[in-house]
Structure formats: C-alpha cells, structure tokens
Design a protein around this motif. Sequence first.
Motif, PDB file in Angstrom:
ATOM      1  N   ARG A  20       0.624  -0.701  -0.155  1.00 52.19           N
ATOM      2  CA  ARG A  20       0.403   0.208   0.181  1.00 52.19           C
ATOM      3  C   ARG A  20       1.118   1.317  -0.085  1.00 52.19           C
ATOM      4  N   ILE A  21       1.003   1.998  -0.673  1.00 50.83           N
ATOM      5  CA  ILE A  21       1.677   3.389  -0.926  1.00 50.83           C
ATOM      6  C   ILE A  21       0.982   4.333  -1.193  1.00 50.83           C
ATOM      7  N   ASP A  22      -0.642   4.641  -1.277  1.00 50.99           N
ATOM      8  CA  ASP A  22      -0.715   5.846  -0.936  1.00 50.99           C
ATOM      9  C   ASP A  22      -1.126   5.967   0.365  1.00 50.99           C
ATOM     10  N   THR A  23      -0.007   5.588   1.249  1.00 49.70           N
ATOM     11  CA  THR A  23      -0.270   6.034   2.186  1.00 49.70           C
ATOM     12  C   THR A  23       1.043   6.159   2.589  1.00 49.70           C
ATOM     13  N   ALA A  24       1.985   6.228   2.418  1.00 47.73           N
ATOM     14  CA  ALA A  24       3.549   5.498   2.389  1.00 47.73           C
ATOM     15  C   ALA A  24       4.075   7.435   3.027  1.00 47.73           C
ATOM     16  N   LYS A  25       4.912   7.583   3.930  1.00 47.41           N
ATOM     17  CA  LYS A  25       5.399   8.216   4.511  1.00 47.41           C
ATOM     18  C   LYS A  25       6.663   9.104   3.609  1.00 47.41           C
ATOM     19  N   PRO A  26       7.087  10.637   3.654  1.00 43.74           N
ATOM     20  CA  PRO A  26       8.101  11.067   2.528  1.00 43.74           C
ATOM     21  C   PRO A  26       9.206  10.075   2.366  1.00 43.74           C
ATOM     22  N   SER A  27       9.663   9.287   3.276  1.00 41.68           N
ATOM     23  CA  SER A  27      10.663   8.419   3.416  1.00 41.68           C
ATOM     24  C   SER A  27      10.657   7.563   2.614  1.00 41.68           C
ATOM     25  N   ARG A  28       9.758   7.098   2.748  1.00 40.08           N
ATOM     26  CA  ARG A  28       9.136   5.269   1.765  1.00 40.08           C
ATOM     27  C   ARG A  28       8.937   6.021  -0.008  1.00 40.08           C
ATOM     28  N   ARG A  29       8.262   7.246   0.542  1.00 41.48           N
ATOM     29  CA  ARG A  29       8.145   7.733  -0.606  1.00 41.48           C
ATOM     30  C   ARG A  29       9.525   7.472  -1.965  1.00 41.48           C
ATOM     31  N   ARG A  30      10.604   8.518  -1.284  1.00 43.11           N
ATOM     32  CA  ARG A  30      11.721   8.843  -1.886  1.00 43.11           C
ATOM     33  C   ARG A  30      12.332   6.938  -2.340  1.00 43.11           C
ATOM     34  N   GLU A  31      12.552   6.504  -0.844  1.00 40.19           N
ATOM     35  CA  GLU A  31      12.822   4.976  -1.724  1.00 40.19           C
ATOM     36  C   GLU A  31      11.994   4.361  -3.296  1.00 40.19           C
ATOM     37  N   LEU A  32      11.084   4.864  -2.866  1.00 40.55           N
ATOM     38  CA  LEU A  32       9.746   3.961  -4.209  1.00 40.55           C
ATOM     39  C   LEU A  32       9.956   4.481  -5.440  1.00 40.55           C
ATOM     40  N   SER A  33      11.062   5.712  -5.680  1.00 40.99           N
ATOM     41  CA  SER A  33      11.015   6.524  -6.678  1.00 40.99           C
ATOM     42  C   SER A  33      12.436   5.805  -7.482  1.00 40.99           C
ATOM     43  N   ARG A  34      12.662   5.097  -6.426  1.00 45.85           N
ATOM     44  CA  ARG A  34      13.610   4.000  -8.039  1.00 45.85           C
ATOM     45  C   ARG A  34      12.769   2.814  -9.385  1.00 45.85           C
ATOM     46  N   ASP A  35      11.684   3.030  -8.490  1.00 49.45           N
ATOM     47  CA  ASP A  35      10.910   1.601  -8.592  1.00 49.45           C
ATOM     48  C   ASP A  35       9.738   2.537  -9.860  1.00 49.45           C
ATOM     49  N   LEU A  36       9.572   3.628  -9.331  1.00 45.88           N
ATOM     50  CA  LEU A  36       8.518   4.535  -9.663  1.00 45.88           C
ATOM     51  C   LEU A  36       8.547   5.916 -10.612  1.00 45.88           C
ATOM     52  N   GLN A  37       8.659   6.098 -11.743  1.00 47.94           N
ATOM     53  CA  GLN A  37       9.381   7.130 -12.049  1.00 47.94           C
ATOM     54  C   GLN A  37       8.275   7.678 -13.771  1.00 47.94           C
ATOM     55  N   VAL A  38       8.418   9.166 -14.030  1.00 43.04           N
ATOM     56  CA  VAL A  38       7.853   9.966 -14.691  1.00 43.04           C
ATOM     57  C   VAL A  38       8.122  10.359 -15.430  1.00 43.04           C
ATOM     58  N   VAL A  39       7.933  10.533 -16.840  1.00 45.85           N
ATOM     59  CA  VAL A  39       8.392  11.345 -17.814  1.00 45.85           C
ATOM     60  C   VAL A  39       7.337  12.408 -18.075  1.00 45.85           C
ATOM     61  N   PHE A  40       7.050  14.016 -18.057  1.00 46.33           N
ATOM     62  CA  PHE A  40       6.140  14.737 -17.701  1.00 46.33           C
ATOM     63  C   PHE A  40       6.538  15.162 -19.903  1.00 46.33           C
ATOM     64  N   GLN A  41       4.937  16.057 -19.435  1.00 50.56           N
ATOM     65  CA  GLN A  41       4.753  16.054 -21.265  1.00 50.56           C
ATOM     66  C   GLN A  41       5.538  16.969 -22.016  1.00 50.56           C
ATOM     67  N   ASP A  42       6.339  18.462 -21.067  1.00 53.19           N
ATOM     68  CA  ASP A  42       6.687  19.264 -21.814  1.00 53.19           C
ATOM     69  C   ASP A  42       8.204  19.326 -21.671  1.00 53.19           C
ATOM     70  N   PRO A  43       8.939  18.772 -23.053  1.00 52.77           N
ATOM     71  CA  PRO A  43      10.579  18.019 -22.612  1.00 52.77           C
ATOM     72  C   PRO A  43      11.297  19.974 -22.018  1.00 52.77           C
ATOM     73  N   TYR A  44      10.158  21.141 -22.821  1.00 48.98           N
ATOM     74  CA  TYR A  44      10.977  22.387 -22.573  1.00 48.98           C
ATOM     75  C   TYR A  44      11.126  23.020 -21.420  1.00 48.98           C
ATOM     76  N   THR A  45      10.209  22.524 -19.742  1.00 46.06           N
ATOM     77  CA  THR A  45      10.376  22.912 -18.465  1.00 46.06           C
ATOM     78  C   THR A  45      10.536  21.828 -17.854  1.00 46.06           C
ATOM     79  N   SER A  46      10.608  20.366 -18.269  1.00 44.80           N
ATOM     80  CA  SER A  46      11.143  19.043 -17.198  1.00 44.80           C
ATOM     81  C   SER A  46      12.234  19.168 -17.292  1.00 44.80           C
ATOM     82  N   LEU A  47      12.993  19.639 -17.341  1.00 42.98           N
ATOM     83  CA  LEU A  47      14.699  20.058 -17.969  1.00 42.98           C
ATOM     84  C   LEU A  47      15.523  20.769 -17.294  1.00 42.98           C
TER      85      LEU A  47
END
Length: 294
Positions: free
Chosen positions: A85-112
Amino acid sequence: MSSTATTESTVPEALLRIRDLRVSFPGKGWRAPRTEILKGVSLDIRPGETLGLVGESGSGKTTIGRAVLGLVPARSGSVTFDGERIDTAKPSRRRELSRDLQVVFQDPYTSLNPSRTVGDTLSEPLLGHGASVREARGRVGDLLERVHLPPDAASRLPREFSGGQRQRVAIARALALRPRLVICDEPVSALDLTTQRTVLELLLEIQEETGVAYLFVTHDLSVVRFMSHRVAVIKGGSLVETGDAHDVTTDPRHPYTRALMLSAPVADVAEQRRRRESAATLGGEAAAPTADAG
C-alpha cells in the motif's frame, strides 16, 4: 498505427492496483464545497504492460498518475504497488519508491533544468541513491546510448537540443534507476508528428528490452492504439470503458469513447467534417471532447 496488444494464456499479478480511488480539491472561496476530481477509479497494470489512459481535458486522467506518484493525496480508496500500500506511505518511503516508480512529463522544454548539463541531470538520481561518481558516469553513458543520443550529449545543456531530443533526455532520466513502472503523462503531445513517432517507438523498444510497465496518459486514441495493451477511458472522474486496446479503439462501446475517436483530427477536410457531425449526434458533453491533458 497498430496495437502492440497480445493475448497471453496466463495473466500475471498486477504490479499496480488502484481500488476505488477518490481525489478531491478544496473549492474556491470560503465554505465552498470540495470538487471531486476522481470518483472511485479502479484499475490494474501488470508487469511489462502498457495501460493507456485516455480522456479529454479535466477528465482526471493526469490526477490518477499524480496520485500514484504521491503528488496529490487520495481522499479514499487505495493504491498498491507490488503488494505494498503506497498511497499512505511516508515521505521517506516515497523517496525509496522512486527507484521503481518514475515519470515522463508532457513538456520537454520545462521538465529539464536549463542550467544543468544533461550529464548532471542524469547523474542526480543515481548519486542520490548511493552510486559513486564513477558508477554514475558509466550509467549516464549507457542511458544516452539507450535513448540514441551521442556520448557528448552529457556535457551539453538542454537548450542545445531539439524538443524530441529533450524528451529523450527526460526518458533517460526516468530510466536511470531501472524502474518497474513509468507514468508517461502526455509525453509526445508537445512534439510534431514525426518526432512523436520516433519517441513512441523508442518507448516500445525500451519496454521490449527492459520489461518496464507504462501508465500512458493521453487524449489521443491513435497514440493509445499504437502504444497500449489495454485501454481505460475516463470521463468526469469516472472510468466509462476498459478493455483490449484494439477492441476499444476500433469498436468502442461507450458513446464518449466513440466521440473521442470521431473527434480525432484527420487530413481530409470532408472526412473531418463528417466525423464531427457524427460525433455531434452522440449528444451532450460526449460529443465535444477537447484535445488537452487533464
């Protein structure tokens, strides 16, 4: 464009499981009622699968991705990743989850970050998760090769690249930690058609090589058909149709899905007019979807 969907004899357990997800935001003004954005959404994504999530502007499709990433809180329901269950995860666990969960945003001009070199951008998540400088440098080279950019791209700034190349950098950044699920939030809508095709084919190539799963958020049914194994259609915060990508995009059951399909632009002006007239016969809000992220 043709679907990548395949029929499997065995169905693996869901990697991502969303159940009765509800998200609401405070209303504008004192004592204004809350605005419900998601109204009990449930969906699954299996390992190595692409689920296309399609809908018009304001439908709630982007909010689903943001809720999975923990960027907006769920009012009720649950989000489970690999049995946790991750919707109630603490911020520290969220940072760890970034290893498995990533995102590509819409605008390549502002996402970098415009002031950081591509090498620094790609190294940052690696160093943040304990890699040495030498290990990060080697991984950056591998990532640039994976997204078909030259090695010297690492020393250059984002402004030196085209929109399609910048989106490749964004994809490389999302892949840096070898995630199991990438949320693609309208990743090609800001690109021209030729560049769109190149980026989509790159995403498919990466999925074939790595087995990564995608939640692919878009308003474009033709893109969904090309990318997805299954499709979920959202309208007004509720799912109205789900199914095999080929079935949903060629023979949709719900009037809203048919309206989305008929409102998609085509090159022939007369055909475009006929399609829009056909969409209008469906009536109401379903007949006039807009072509934005939401």
